[in-house]
Write an enzyme that holds these catalytic residues in place. Sequence first.
Site, short mmCIF file in Angstrom:
data_model
loop_
_atom_site.label_atom_id
_atom_site.label_comp_id
_atom_site.label_asym_id
_atom_site.label_seq_id
_atom_site.Cartn_x
_atom_site.Cartn_y
_atom_site.Cartn_z
N HIS B 134 1.08 -7.91 6.75
CA HIS B 134 1.92 -6.85 6.18
C HIS B 134 3.41 -7.15 6.25
CE1 HIS B 134 -1.85 -4.68 6.70
NE2 HIS B 134 -1.41 -3.67 6.04
N GLY B 185 -0.77 -9.81 1.28
CA GLY B 185 -2.09 -9.19 1.21
C GLY B 185 -2.03 -7.71 0.91
N HIS B 186 -0.95 -7.07 1.27
CA HIS B 186 -0.76 -5.65 0.93
C HIS B 186 0.43 -5.56 -0.02
CE1 HIS B 186 -0.47 -1.40 0.85
NE2 HIS B 186 -1.15 -1.17 1.96
N HIS B 269 -8.98 -2.09 -1.64
CA HIS B 269 -8.16 -1.10 -0.94
C HIS B 269 -7.33 -0.34 -1.98
CE1 HIS B 269 -4.78 0.19 1.64
NE2 HIS B 269 -5.57 0.01 2.68
N GLU B 321 -11.22 1.39 2.88
CA GLU B 321 -10.16 2.30 2.44
C GLU B 321 -10.01 2.22 0.92
OE1 GLU B 321 -7.21 3.14 5.96
OE2 GLU B 321 -6.68 1.26 4.99
N GLU B 337 -7.68 8.63 0.40
CA GLU B 337 -6.51 8.61 1.28
C GLU B 337 -5.31 9.26 0.60
OE1 GLU B 337 -5.56 4.66 2.71
OE2 GLU B 337 -3.56 5.31 3.38
N CYS B 339 -2.26 8.54 0.80
CA CYS B 339 -1.38 7.50 0.25
C CYS B 339 -1.90 6.96 -1.08
CB CYS B 339 -1.25 6.33 1.22
SG CYS B 339 -0.09 6.64 2.55
N CYS B 405 0.94 5.72 7.79
CA CYS B 405 1.49 5.55 6.45
C CYS B 405 1.63 6.87 5.69
CB CYS B 405 0.61 4.59 5.65
SG CYS B 405 -1.14 4.99 5.68
N CYS B 406 0.66 7.78 5.84
CA CYS B 406 0.61 8.93 4.95
C CYS B 406 1.75 9.94 5.13
CB CYS B 406 -0.74 9.63 5.05
SG CYS B 406 -2.13 8.58 4.53
#
Lengths: 640, 640
Positions: B134, B185-186, B269, B321, B337, B339, B405-406
């Site tokens: 990340h 990757g994200h 994801h 996720e 989620e 997010c 994160c949310c």
Amino acid sequence: MEPRSTPARRMPVNVRDVVVHDPFWAPRQEQLRARTLDAQYEQLVATGRLGALALTWTPESDEPKPHPFWESDIAKWLEAASYVLGTHPDPALEAKVDGVIAALAGAQREDGYLNVYFTVVAPGQRFTDLRDAHELYSAGHLIEAGVAHYSSTGRTTLLDVVTRLADLLCDEFGPGGAHHGGYCGHEEVELALVRLYRATGERRYLDLSLTFVDARGTEPHYFDLEQGRRGTPGFFGEMFPQREHRRREFFEYNQSHAPVREQTEAVGHAVRAMYLYCAMADLAAETGDEGLRAACERLWTHLTTRRMYVTGGIGDSRHNEGFTRDHALPNETAYAETCAAIGLVFWARRMASLTGHAAYIEVLERALHNGVIAGVSADGQRFFYENPLASDGTVERADWFDCACCPPNLARLEASLGSYIYATAADAIAVDLFIGSTVTTDVAGSRVVLRQDTSGPSGDRVDLTVAAAAPATWSLLVRAPSWSRSVAVRVNGEVPDGGGAVDENGYVVLRREWADGDTVEVAFDVDVRRVHASTLVAADAGRVALARGPFVYCVEGVDVDVPAHAVLLGEANPQPGATPSGVVPDLTGPAWGESRGQADQDSLYFPERAARAELPLTAVPYYSWNNRGRSTMAVWLREA
Amino acid sequence: MEPRSTPARRMPVNVRDVVVHDPFWAPRQEQLRARTLDAQYEQLVATGRLGALALTWTPESDEPKPHPFWESDIAKWLEAASYVLGTHPDPALEAKVDGVIAALAGAQREDGYLNVYFTVVAPGQRFTDLRDAHELYSAGHLIEAGVAHYSSTGRTTLLDVVTRLADLLCDEFGPGGAHHGGYCGHEEVELALVRLYRATGERRYLDLSLTFVDARGTEPHYFDLEQGRRGTPGFFGEMFPQREHRRREFFEYNQSHAPVREQTEAVGHAVRAMYLYCAMADLAAETGDEGLRAACERLWTHLTTRRMYVTGGIGDSRHNEGFTRDHALPNETAYAETCAAIGLVFWARRMASLTGHAAYIEVLERALHNGVIAGVSADGQRFFYENPLASDGTVERADWFDCACCPPNLARLEASLGSYIYATAADAIAVDLFIGSTVTTDVAGSRVVLRQDTSGPSGDRVDLTVAAAAPATWSLLVRAPSWSRSVAVRVNGEVPDGGGAVDENGYVVLRREWADGDTVEVAFDVDVRRVHASTLVAADAGRVALARGPFVYCVEGVDVDVPAHAVLLGEANPQPGATPSGVVPDLTGPAWGESRGQADQDSLYFPERAARAELPLTAVPYYSWNNRGRSTMAVWLREA
């Protein structure tokens, strides 16, 4: 329904004493003997399980690394093979069995210890991780195999091995033993020791079983103590970190969250729970322990009124291979492990033996005809580990599993089926299951041969015929299944005294002097019926399951031109039709299907409901699903 | 529905240029400013995230060990706070923001690098695990925060920090850079770089974004290459073993299974997917790249016709996720989620900007009013990470999450809400959302202030008032929402030329010379409606969702005396009633409940259906559920 307790203890019948000639079950047993046992033996070879008994594995060798519970797979296969040998001579199978027994004997240590993993992989760690390592669990399966081999063949080659193992356990875990106070994280050895006690008469095995059961869930907690001594997490330590807030959940996983007599709810890993409850019922029967009996009855009521699928499957969650919450019975994600349904059969029989009540057989029959035998394909060579009650079409049986508990567990149950059909008491024979078979047993001091013929496994008629050298007075108990609205009995063509009423234990009791050639004719109602779930089960709200006799049905997408979940039943029930999947008929008739055609692919949400069109429905017995490729499937159906 | 592509590109409106005075949204924004941002700041302090910027952590210190993506939580909070400062002076908040910016500047390395974990915990491993760590994701959020702070406050303190960071990324990942070919990757940095390009005009940021997007999913696969160089599994290596048969599944997880232009299905994801698709849409808009645009439209169609909940929630599975299969939309286990719904809002706005089509705003509105704001409690202090569409009563919001994160993602979206209400083109203003507000913007060369008043957030009337120094000719576009069967427009009290027809892009286009004081009155139909799902969605078979305007409703057990799943709607829809949860009315009216009373507790399966009794139903807006303690809940309801 709280089963009424009665003192009428029943004895199971030895597998050897029953010949199964049922048109449904006999071919299954023959397939097991002729094919499945061979296929499973090949898997035991191919995966390295049998080879590991040579104890030649080293960290440098190319051999597969032995796993702590490999012996359990071997043992269940041996148990199944032993039952087969008890009823069917098979020299090739016998040679394999003898070879495996010799290999086990060769792997046994001088002190009686027998576990390859803790002999060659982790030799210093014997009995240091009872919580996770399945060491006593594997020993228990070996003991069961030894008892089965002895009772089926009369030979003691394996019994000798396992009594030496059991003697070691008595020394180590009995009073004064180095590991006294310990017990296994995966129950099994407890019920095995009762079987060994019954086979040998040696009281110390019964005592050790009671010691294990009594220690479970007491404080200070043994799994804390052993972890403290070990100083490292257990075999599954990473999976279940021992954080304080997870401690209870973790102990529920293996039913060590409370002393067993105080347990009120079926929790945790479902197979473990069943095996524990089996031992508790056995011990209650052997010792008259009312606390264990009361706990069993509480746990039974909880399980069967809150946490059991209509198929007899139990354990809704993959997460813990077990139970989560009351009325949590999701269909598509149902775990319902084959072994758990088998465990329920084991426990149900013990509860029936303990109490004489037919309610337990009702559940046994439900699990056996649905959740258990769904575990194996029509060709006997592919297996379900999980048994969902609905599928989006992505599920199918597999050849084998890394954790291979289910296939040989199925084998040992099917091979011992004869012992579930009848039960005896001092002066009674109970007919529990309606499976074509002949039992030879002693009752009221005389030898009786009772033959049962049925008009099929969900047939409406059962004929019983007595063969006996001399007349004798005893009771013939015919179970009155709740799936039949009525049970009509005739003895030698006549309605018996009392009209064949059902007693408080759920049986029609026919007490008379029985003579050679006497016949009993039993007629059932096998109309197709709709089963509704408790309104507390969210997953089944607004749905019904089709059933006929002991079989639950399902719809597969391959038979209809909409996904199974888009089928709606009409007013009339589908009726028995063809029997492509065996001798149990499919149900066929008109029903409804919902579809918007291509629009359902092109959009997700619509202002109007989908159109319904009549379609010809075929519902197949649940156990037979997924024998024609992948397909959507649903047990619980909407009504139009 | 395949949105028709048009060249009518739209520009979003700066947050600063919109004042929200809506009776529903304005209090939410005020709560965010006055309470939620403080609470989140305290969490940043309490969890060690802010303290970590001092770079004093050592293996021996007592400080919490920094995590690679802690900066992203800080950055999202900063972004939210910046938007707030842009519309509402708040010296206390400004002081906090300045303090955090100073701490970030202090943690930045001389070469521009900024990530605490890779500075103090794993200093030698910078850019060695792009797949899991990340690192670029966190950088992306910092860049977004820097742009937001600059555009909202006009100050460059944070922008200077993040441009130095972005310059380092250009050096390292641009052509000739040591890590050229790598990507995160994200996804996140890709869209952030486009924002930085738009804020600064520096083309190299746009180029780097395109480099990242183009490299994704090409072979040889970068995540294989870096793993080979590293010689160890990634940060999540144990979670996702790189066995060959899992390789594709793993690469789908982060959308690197194929070059992005070839991707056809929304996979993996969900948040990662949304952020990638945002960047693709941005790049298509900036560069005119037809391949990226076509991929975006394919992916959009797939997502919204196969894999989106009626609430705008996306990603059905906790396991990844994210997404599993088409039409797999389970309600009780929906991951959805917060997010991911937010990410869908981000992407939808970009697609609307790219194409000018209202279909994208439709989805944006659906997610915003349901799946997004369900993520926060009525008091603004408790959060859902997952947003199921049914509950057995065991689910509730939490104060904070380890993976946090949310909450700050919600904050930055709500704080920037003003920028979603309108969009502009050269000579047009589009009214996309019906939220009381006033926008100041330039159109057709003149400054216009457009005021929007609504009769509530699901009201049937919207009034628009133009303020302008001089008349000018431009188009006012009023979105025609599909939740209203009709849209009736009057300009200065008169039906306009053409009757106010809806164009092919989903707007009523009012082109005329607009003068100060001109008014437009829009009337909607906000009847309660029932939404039906595609018959391919097993979870919703035989069920409907209640909706009114943009809001989806649900039933909570606390309002009825049966579990929510046991409620059945009657013939008539419930109607707007009281508004205890805010300005959006509950729906009330007679319905039916199914129950067998105690029998449902005492048994699981019954031959007869349960009795139905009329009950007074209250359905609440989905976003407002779980504000009155734990309770069963259901969005999809049966019909009696």
